[in-house]
Design a protein around this motif. Structure first.
Motif, PDB file in Angstrom:
ATOM      1  N   ARG A   1      11.667 -33.432 -13.238  1.00  0.00           N
ATOM      2  CA  ARG A   1      11.593 -33.497 -11.781  1.00  0.00           C
ATOM      3  C   ARG A   1      10.178 -33.890 -11.350  1.00  0.00           C
ATOM      4  O   ARG A   1       9.218 -33.706 -12.101  1.00  0.00           O
ATOM      5  CB  ARG A   1      11.968 -32.146 -11.159  1.00  0.00           C
TER       6      ARG A   1
ATOM      7  N   THR B   1      15.130 -33.541  -2.504  1.00  0.00           N
ATOM      8  CA  THR B   1      15.598 -32.337  -1.823  1.00  0.00           C
ATOM      9  C   THR B   1      14.405 -31.595  -1.241  1.00  0.00           C
ATOM     10  O   THR B   1      13.413 -31.376  -1.939  1.00  0.00           O
ATOM     11  CB  THR B   1      16.342 -31.403  -2.799  1.00  0.00           C
TER      12      THR B   1
ATOM     13  N   SER C   1       9.074 -22.325 -12.340  1.00  0.00           N
ATOM     14  CA  SER C   1       9.944 -21.550 -11.455  1.00  0.00           C
ATOM     15  C   SER C   1       9.543 -21.639  -9.989  1.00  0.00           C
ATOM     16  O   SER C   1      10.296 -21.217  -9.113  1.00  0.00           O
ATOM     17  CB  SER C   1       9.937 -20.075 -11.876  1.00  0.00           C
TER      18      SER C   1
ATOM     19  N   GLU D   1       9.070 -20.418  -4.127  1.00  0.00           N
ATOM     20  CA  GLU D   1      10.043 -20.389  -5.217  1.00  0.00           C
ATOM     21  C   GLU D   1      10.933 -21.630  -5.190  1.00  0.00           C
ATOM     22  O   GLU D   1      11.296 -22.129  -4.128  1.00  0.00           O
ATOM     23  CB  GLU D   1      10.930 -19.145  -5.101  1.00  0.00           C
ATOM     24  N   ARG D   2      11.292 -22.108  -6.370  1.00  0.00           N
ATOM     25  CA  ARG D   2      12.283 -23.168  -6.464  1.00  0.00           C
ATOM     26  C   ARG D   2      13.667 -22.594  -6.185  1.00  0.00           C
ATOM     27  O   ARG D   2      13.984 -21.474  -6.570  1.00  0.00           O
ATOM     28  CB  ARG D   2      12.272 -23.813  -7.842  1.00  0.00           C
ATOM     29  N   ALA D   3      14.515 -23.375  -5.533  1.00  0.00           N
ATOM     30  CA  ALA D   3      15.837 -22.891  -5.134  1.00  0.00           C
ATOM     31  C   ALA D   3      16.694 -22.504  -6.322  1.00  0.00           C
ATOM     32  O   ALA D   3      17.434 -21.527  -6.281  1.00  0.00           O
ATOM     33  CB  ALA D   3      16.543 -23.960  -4.300  1.00  0.00           C
ATOM     34  N   ASP D   4      16.605 -23.256  -7.441  1.00  0.00           N
ATOM     35  CA  ASP D   4      17.430 -22.960  -8.620  1.00  0.00           C
ATOM     36  C   ASP D   4      16.572 -22.503  -9.791  1.00  0.00           C
ATOM     37  O   ASP D   4      16.811 -22.844 -10.934  1.00  0.00           O
ATOM     38  CB  ASP D   4      18.257 -24.173  -9.027  1.00  0.00           C
ATOM     39  N   ALA D   5      15.551 -21.692  -9.485  1.00  0.00           N
ATOM     40  CA  ALA D   5      14.595 -21.277 -10.515  1.00  0.00           C
ATOM     41  C   ALA D   5      15.151 -20.224 -11.448  1.00  0.00           C
ATOM     42  O   ALA D   5      14.456 -19.738 -12.327  1.00  0.00           O
ATOM     43  CB  ALA D   5      13.310 -20.746  -9.874  1.00  0.00           C
ATOM     44  N   GLY D   6      16.409 -19.823 -11.285  1.00  0.00           N
ATOM     45  CA  GLY D   6      16.963 -18.765 -12.123  1.00  0.00           C
ATOM     46  C   GLY D   6      17.511 -19.242 -13.442  1.00  0.00           C
ATOM     47  O   GLY D   6      18.057 -18.444 -14.206  1.00  0.00           O
ATOM     48  N   SER D   7      17.399 -20.549 -13.740  1.00  0.00           N
ATOM     49  CA  SER D   7      17.955 -21.028 -14.998  1.00  0.00           C
ATOM     50  C   SER D   7      17.174 -20.460 -16.160  1.00  0.00           C
ATOM     51  O   SER D   7      15.955 -20.389 -16.139  1.00  0.00           O
ATOM     52  CB  SER D   7      17.906 -22.559 -15.041  1.00  0.00           C
TER      53      SER D   7
ATOM     54  N   ASP E   1      14.975 -11.734 -12.367  1.00  0.00           N
ATOM     55  CA  ASP E   1      16.291 -12.075 -12.878  1.00  0.00           C
ATOM     56  C   ASP E   1      16.467 -11.649 -14.322  1.00  0.00           C
ATOM     57  O   ASP E   1      17.518 -11.854 -14.907  1.00  0.00           O
ATOM     58  CB  ASP E   1      16.614 -13.578 -12.764  1.00  0.00           C
TER      59      ASP E   1
END
Length: 332
Positions: free
Chosen positions: A210, A234, A254, A271-277, A287
């Motif tokens: 990214r 985005t 993250s 925070e990144r929106a999908d940082a939970g990966s 998490d």
């Protein structure tokens, strides 16, 4: 142009107050922090250290060959690096750390959009110890295939090591790719590979998948595919800052760290929106079962672009100030 932007910063500070309390400082790395060093008045680029957890490298928008290492736990300067073996910088605007562990500095600013027929990139190994020291740097001459232009964003891909520059223009700029390897013996020609909006800084994610690009009022994260932008981007909820100049990722990818110019300027974590990966969160971070949860960053009301009404008002004022200042500069 700086005078106009300083005026913009004052207006933004009065109109756009931060939402919610700031995170506690001086405890955890890679969180909100305030740059305490009085020498750093125009922090124009920021990059997370690869060798020293919690340390961020920055520099002034000026003509001194100085790079500062800031501890994000305290905001204090823990290392001042003086580049040796390079000429006097003209307008340092961007900084990045490459996969080779080297620090790259972009002396790429040109507020008159074409007054310099070439610009420079400086490169030196990230020091193993954090202390005030001189560093031997290489200097690369850079030209653009389609002519001179102003730029403030320097990015180094964390896998390929290729250097990219995003030019800055209120009508939209370009994303330029350097040669596969930079050379000190000749001119390095950067070629346009994509179009970008008005950009003041950018950074690749640690995994190279990214690219985040920021301007004065917003920021977008793009997929990176086939060595160019892979989608339309985005919004990432960039904070409103007095003179929004810099952005980077945290080392684990993250979150984003957004910085600005000015004395005692603040660096804000978003925070990144999908940082939970799982691939981007090490053990012990939020998490993870049993891990302490950090406060969440306030979300923008419109999904990443900030408050539309306030943003429009500030944007209109900024346009008048910036365009007017540039016209004055060109008459000199």
């Amino acid at each position: 142009m700086r005078t106009a932007l300083c005026a913009l910063g004052a207006a933004a500070a009065l109109v756009l107050l931060p939402a919610g309390p700031a995170l506690a400082e001086g405890q955890e790395p890679d969180r909100d922090f305030t740059i305490a060093d009085p020498r750093i008045t125009e922090s124009s680029g920021i990059a997370a250290s690869r060798a020293h957890p919690g340390i961020y490298w920055t520099h002034n928008d000026q003509d001194a060959p100085l790079i500062y290492g800031i501890d994000s736990r305290t905001g204090e300067t823990v290392a001042t690096l003086t580049m040796q073996g390079v000429g006097t910088p003209r307008d340092m605007e961007g900084i990045a750390v490459g996969p080779d562990g080297d620090i790259y500095v972009g002396d790429i600013g040109d507020n008159l959009d074409g007054s310099w027929d070439h610009v420079w990139i400086y490169r030196f190994p990230e020091p193993k110890t954090l202390r005030d020291q001189k560093v031997a740097a290489e200097q690369y001459d850079v030209k653009y295939a389609d002519g001179p232009r102003n730029a403030e964003a320097l990015m180094v891909h964390p896998k390929t090591g290729r250097v990219y520059i995003a030019s800055k223009n209120e009508d939209g700029g370009g994303l330029y790719a350097g040669p596969e390897k930079l050379s000190t013996s000749g001119t390095n020609t950067f070629r346009r590979v994509d179009d970008v909006p008005w950009v003041t800084d950018g950074a690749f994610s640690p995994d190279g998948g990214r690219l985040v690009l920021r301007g004065y009022f917003s920021a977008k994260e793009y997929a990176w595919k086939d060595a160019r932008l892979g989608d339309g981007g985005t919004g990432v909820g960039a904070p409103f800052q007095g003179q929004a100049e810099s952005v980077t990722y945290t080392p684990d990818g993250s979150a984003f760290m957004f910085g600005s110019e000015g004395r005692s300027s603040k660096v804000v974590r978003v925070e990144r929106a999908d940082a939970g990966s799982p691939s981007e969160k090490p053990a012990g971070t939020p998490d993870t079962p049993g891990a302490p949860q950090a406060p969440e960053a306030p979300a923008a009301q419109d999904g990443g672009e900030g408050n539309a009404t306030l943003g429009f008002l500030v944007l209109a004022g900024a346009t008048v100030l910036v365009v007017g200042a540039k016209r004055l500069l060109r008459r000199r």
